[in-house]
Design a protein around this motif. Structure first.
Motif, PDB file in Angstrom:
ATOM      1  N   ARG A  12       0.885  -1.248   0.081  1.00 30.60           N
ATOM      2  CA  ARG A  12       0.052  -0.003   0.005  1.00 30.60           C
ATOM      3  C   ARG A  12       0.990   1.321   0.053  1.00 30.60           C
ATOM      4  N   ARG A  13       1.996   1.053   0.809  1.00 27.04           N
ATOM      5  CA  ARG A  13       2.667   2.438   0.780  1.00 27.04           C
ATOM      6  C   ARG A  13       3.472   2.608  -0.409  1.00 27.04           C
ATOM      7  N   TYR A  14       3.716   1.453  -1.051  1.00 24.38           N
ATOM      8  CA  TYR A  14       4.432   1.430  -2.426  1.00 24.38           C
ATOM      9  C   TYR A  14       3.537   2.142  -3.403  1.00 24.38           C
ATOM     10  N   GLY A  15       2.274   1.689  -3.292  1.00 28.74           N
ATOM     11  CA  GLY A  15       1.269   2.242  -4.306  1.00 28.74           C
ATOM     12  C   GLY A  15       1.041   3.787  -4.085  1.00 28.74           C
ATOM     13  N   THR A  16       0.637   4.098  -3.028  1.00 25.66           N
ATOM     14  CA  THR A  16       0.080   5.277  -2.460  1.00 25.66           C
ATOM     15  C   THR A  16       1.339   6.397  -2.637  1.00 25.66           C
ATOM     16  N   GLU A  17       2.494   6.147  -2.577  1.00 27.65           N
ATOM     17  CA  GLU A  17       3.718   7.143  -2.803  1.00 27.65           C
ATOM     18  C   GLU A  17       3.773   7.397  -4.295  1.00 27.65           C
ATOM     19  N   LYS A  18       3.091   6.444  -5.180  1.00 31.84           N
ATOM     20  CA  LYS A  18       2.994   6.934  -6.369  1.00 31.84           C
ATOM     21  C   LYS A  18       1.595   7.601  -6.905  1.00 31.84           C
ATOM     22  N   ASN A  19       0.469   7.447  -6.289  1.00 34.97           N
ATOM     23  CA  ASN A  19      -0.671   7.737  -6.385  1.00 34.97           C
ATOM     24  C   ASN A  19      -1.642   7.525  -5.384  1.00 34.97           C
ATOM     25  N   PRO A  20      -2.180   8.460  -4.675  1.00 32.94           N
ATOM     26  CA  PRO A  20      -3.132   8.147  -3.412  1.00 32.94           C
ATOM     27  C   PRO A  20      -4.211   6.957  -3.806  1.00 32.94           C
ATOM     28  N   GLU A  21      -4.618   7.123  -5.112  1.00 36.31           N
ATOM     29  CA  GLU A  21      -5.616   6.058  -5.295  1.00 36.31           C
ATOM     30  C   GLU A  21      -5.125   4.431  -5.467  1.00 36.31           C
ATOM     31  N   LYS A  22      -3.842   4.318  -5.520  1.00 41.80           N
ATOM     32  CA  LYS A  22      -2.970   3.093  -5.746  1.00 41.80           C
ATOM     33  C   LYS A  22      -2.910   2.224  -4.519  1.00 41.80           C
TER      34      LYS A  22
END
Ligand SMILES: Cc1ncc(COP(=O)(O)O)c(C=O)c1O
Length: 397
Positions: free
Chosen positions: A116-126
């Motif tokens: 989740r941290r990996y995704g949301t650092e790229k895009n808050p919806e990821k």
């Protein structure tokens, strides 16, 4: 059986388990002994935990020595066996970094946080996670949320948001739920609690490709399949498909509680100081056990023998299947992780086997699970199979 233990258990231990009426006092190799000295062949290994057998001399000696020297200091300091175990895990896997914790659920919890941290650092919806029906990942909130069996989460809602389920071994069902919002995909290479169902090679290859396409982290939950269980040190090595994250626990300490998250590349860079932690994780005692376990399982020839004995066990079970064609529908599994699909519920068969001195387990309602210590011999397998045949014969009549 000693009545006092039963009385105290019932009075003081929260009743989250239906226990068998046996209490063991001693174990050696594949054998457990109860208070009366009666011996049982353990083909369950503490649910795929004691892969080196009970009280393996190298593990027992190491933890006795460690217990007298130093048990815990916290992760505010460097810990020699932790560093050594991390190195062993990385050198024997795809990984380049390890985070230590204490159980399988905790390892998965951390892996999901990491994704989740990996995704949301790229895009808050990821932040979405794709998981699979019939999976099992443990009992913490995130772990039950990604567990694809309703009975484990029922009544504990609301679940954490953003988890989508696909069918195991069905890539087109994954395509329907995956998107740019997917941060991670979590899967067991062989579903354990779901009935010992191995993934197909094309399925894991497809998940690798889909994860790359959507920049999602591929998480292999090897809590049950890891540490030699499937005939390779890690199950993914049978498939030639590497995840970004692998979670371990169960057999890593041969009974001493320990969990681990193994990561590579971009997944290794996500968790920075303060973002995730565990007081006990990787302490001297647990990692010292882990070092002995990995050293033993990676000794030359050890895993070859696991594969041989796995084939032998499945061959013996297939012979038994011929004898009981209406009862046994399928024998499946990888290495010494074996499931026997029955045409009916297996609770009574497990109980009858126990009464005759054989410990096996029933999973998914109608699958007998055999996950013996990896040190089991062909003679011990024969002994266990004779008991199983007797039990099935009695059940039939
Ligand atoms: C595949 C898998 N993941 C996670 C877990 C949970 O591990 P633990 O009970 O150590 O939390 C299990 C336990 O059976 C498991 O089989």
């Amino acid at each position: 059986m000693e009545k006092e233990t039963v009385i105290k258990t019932e009075k003081f231990v929260m009743k989250t388990y239906n226990r068998f009426p046996v209490s063991f006092v001693r174990g050696k190799g594949c054998w457990l002994y109860d208070e009366s000295g009666r011996k049982y062949l353990d083909m369950l290994a503490g649910i795929a935990v004691c892969n080196l057998g009970h009280c393996h001399p190298k593990v027992s000696e190491a933890i006795c020595e460690q217990a007298k020297t130093l048990i815990h200091t916290s992760n505010l300091f460097h810990i020699k066996p932790q560093a050594e175990l991390a190195e062993l895990l990385c050198k024997n896997s795809f990984g380049d970094k390890v985070f230590f914790c204490n159980s399988g659920a905790e390892a998965n919890e951390g892996a999901l946080k990491l994704a989740r941290r990996y995704g949301t650092e790229k895009n808050p919806e990821k932040y979405e996670i794709v998981a699979f029906k019939n999976s099992f990942h443990g009992r913490t909130m995130a772990a039950v949320t990604v567990t694809g069996q309703g009975k484990y989460s029922q009544g504990f809602g609301p679940m954490i948001p953003g988890v989508k389920f696909a069918e195991f071994n069905n890539l087109s069902s994954v395509e329907k739920v995956v998107s740019e919002r997917t941060a991670g995909i979590i899967v067991e290479p062989v579903q354990g609690e779901g009935g010992v169902v191995p993934a197909e090679k094309e399925f894991l290859e497809g998940l690798r490709e889909i994860s790359n396409r959507y920049d999602a982290l591929l998480i292999f939950d090897e809590v049950q399949t890891g540490i030699g269980r499937t005939g390779s040190l890690f199950a993914y090595q049978n498939y030639g498909v590497e995840p970004d994250i692998m979670t371990l626990a169960k057999a890593l300490g041969n009974g001493v509680p320990i969990g681990a998250i193994v990561t590579k590349g971009k997944a290794s860079e996500v968790l920075k100081p303060g973002l995730h932690a565990s007081t006990f994780g990787g302490n001297f005692l647990a990692t010292r056990a882990g070092v002995e376990v990995i050293k033993t399982v990676t000794e030359p020839g050890f895993l070859d023998r696991v594969r041989e004995k796995g084939s032998y066990l499945r061959k013996r079970l297939s012979e038994i299947k011929e004898e009981f064609p209406n009862l046994i529908l399928e024998v499946r599994g990888l290495g010494l992780m074996v499931g026997v699909l029955l045409s009916k519920n297996c609770g009574q068969i497990v109980m009858s086997a126990l009464e005759k001195g054989l410990i096996i387990n029933c999973t998914a309602g109608n699958v007998l699970r055999l996950v013996p210590p990896l040190v089991i011999t062909e003679e011990e397998i024969d002994y266990g199979m004779e008991i199983l045949r007797e039990v099935l014969k009695e059940d039939e009549s």
